[in-house]
Scaffold this motif. Structure first.
Motif, PDB file in Angstrom:
ATOM      1  N   VAL A  16     -36.246  -0.349 -21.245  1.00  0.00           N
ATOM      2  CA  VAL A  16     -36.170   0.955 -20.570  1.00  0.00           C
ATOM      3  C   VAL A  16     -37.397   1.144 -19.673  1.00  0.00           C
ATOM      4  O   VAL A  16     -37.284   1.580 -18.517  1.00  0.00           O
ATOM      5  CB  VAL A  16     -36.047   2.096 -21.597  1.00  0.00           C
ATOM      6  CG1 VAL A  16     -36.156   3.457 -20.925  1.00  0.00           C
ATOM      7  CG2 VAL A  16     -34.756   1.989 -22.368  1.00  0.00           C
ATOM      8  N   GLU A  17     -38.581   0.810 -20.156  1.00  0.00           N
ATOM      9  CA  GLU A  17     -39.792   0.951 -19.349  1.00  0.00           C
ATOM     10  C   GLU A  17     -39.739   0.041 -18.122  1.00  0.00           C
ATOM     11  O   GLU A  17     -40.115   0.452 -17.021  1.00  0.00           O
ATOM     12  CB  GLU A  17     -41.022   0.602 -20.190  1.00  0.00           C
ATOM     13  CG  GLU A  17     -41.318   1.604 -21.286  1.00  0.00           C
ATOM     14  CD  GLU A  17     -42.377   1.114 -22.257  1.00  0.00           C
ATOM     15  OE1 GLU A  17     -43.034   1.985 -22.868  1.00  0.00           O
ATOM     16  OE2 GLU A  17     -42.549  -0.107 -22.400  1.00  0.00           O
ATOM     17  N   ALA A  19     -37.020  -1.024 -16.604  1.00  0.00           N
ATOM     18  CA  ALA A  19     -35.998  -0.501 -15.692  1.00  0.00           C
ATOM     19  C   ALA A  19     -36.543   0.684 -14.896  1.00  0.00           C
ATOM     20  O   ALA A  19     -36.287   0.813 -13.696  1.00  0.00           O
ATOM     21  CB  ALA A  19     -34.752  -0.108 -16.465  1.00  0.00           C
ATOM     22  N   VAL A  20     -37.285   1.556 -15.547  1.00  0.00           N
ATOM     23  CA  VAL A  20     -37.859   2.715 -14.861  1.00  0.00           C
ATOM     24  C   VAL A  20     -38.876   2.250 -13.807  1.00  0.00           C
ATOM     25  O   VAL A  20     -38.873   2.726 -12.667  1.00  0.00           O
ATOM     26  CB  VAL A  20     -38.513   3.685 -15.877  1.00  0.00           C
ATOM     27  CG1 VAL A  20     -39.365   4.733 -15.173  1.00  0.00           C
ATOM     28  CG2 VAL A  20     -37.450   4.355 -16.718  1.00  0.00           C
ATOM     29  N   ALA A  21     -39.730   1.303 -14.164  1.00  0.00           N
ATOM     30  CA  ALA A  21     -40.725   0.796 -13.212  1.00  0.00           C
ATOM     31  C   ALA A  21     -40.047   0.119 -12.026  1.00  0.00           C
ATOM     32  O   ALA A  21     -40.458   0.294 -10.870  1.00  0.00           O
ATOM     33  CB  ALA A  21     -41.659  -0.183 -13.911  1.00  0.00           C
ATOM     34  N   THR A  23     -37.031   0.755 -10.842  1.00  0.00           N
ATOM     35  CA  THR A  23     -36.383   1.802 -10.045  1.00  0.00           C
ATOM     36  C   THR A  23     -37.398   2.503  -9.150  1.00  0.00           C
ATOM     37  O   THR A  23     -37.134   2.737  -7.965  1.00  0.00           O
ATOM     38  CB  THR A  23     -35.693   2.825 -10.967  1.00  0.00           C
ATOM     39  OG1 THR A  23     -34.751   2.145 -11.789  1.00  0.00           O
ATOM     40  CG2 THR A  23     -34.987   3.906 -10.164  1.00  0.00           C
ATOM     41  N   VAL A  24     -38.546   2.829  -9.695  1.00  0.00           N
ATOM     42  CA  VAL A  24     -39.591   3.490  -8.900  1.00  0.00           C
ATOM     43  C   VAL A  24     -40.051   2.564  -7.770  1.00  0.00           C
ATOM     44  O   VAL A  24     -40.224   2.997  -6.624  1.00  0.00           O
ATOM     45  CB  VAL A  24     -40.775   3.910  -9.797  1.00  0.00           C
ATOM     46  CG1 VAL A  24     -41.973   4.342  -8.973  1.00  0.00           C
ATOM     47  CG2 VAL A  24     -40.349   5.020 -10.740  1.00  0.00           C
TER      48      VAL A  24
END
Length: 136
Positions: A16-17, A19-21, A23-24
């Motif tokens: 999850v971390e 994927a978030v990084a 995406t940003v």
């Protein structure tokens, strides 16, 4: 008091971390891309203009050094545009995507610069050629 066994410390990142990084980073890259493309196009144009200016000065100097007239001719075709430094008449030299520069007859090609359409930079002039006479 009872001691609980200590849990091993977490190393790395979770899915999850990551994927978030990612995406940003993708959002930041997509907002910067158009500005970067404009910068690349502007630098390509500035480079071509500087090269042409240098070649014009070189042709002038070479005409005096050779004590013979030199010509710079501008041509365009569907695949791109070019300029040629040569001796002889304008009609004796040409260029295209397959052959960046060629002269016939008594004309001698000194330099050819071909700019394909894919570069999104073209060279054009209000006159077909410029003759540099060493005497004048």
């Amino acid at each position: 008091m009872r001691h609980l066994p200590s849990l091993p410390r977490q190393r790395g990142v979770t899915l999850v971390e990551a994927a978030v990084a990612l995406t940003v980073a993708a959002i930041a890259a997509s907002t910067a891309a158009p500005g970067l493309q404009d910068l690349i196009a502007r630098k390509r144009l500035e480079g071509t203009a500087a090269q042409l200016a240098t070649d014009l000065q070189t042709v002038r100097t070479e005409a005096v050094a050779r004590n013979a007239p030199l010509r710079i001719s501008f041509h365009a075709d569907p695949g791109g545009s070019c300029y040629l430094v040569h001796t002889g008449a304008k009609a004796l030299c040409s260029c295209n995507a397959a052959v960046p520069g060629a002269c016939t007859g008594e004309a001698v090609l000194v330099k050819a610069v071909y700019l394909p359409t894919a570069q999104r930079v073209a060279v054009a002039a209000s006159t077909g050629s410029i003759l540099f006479d060493p005497v004048h």
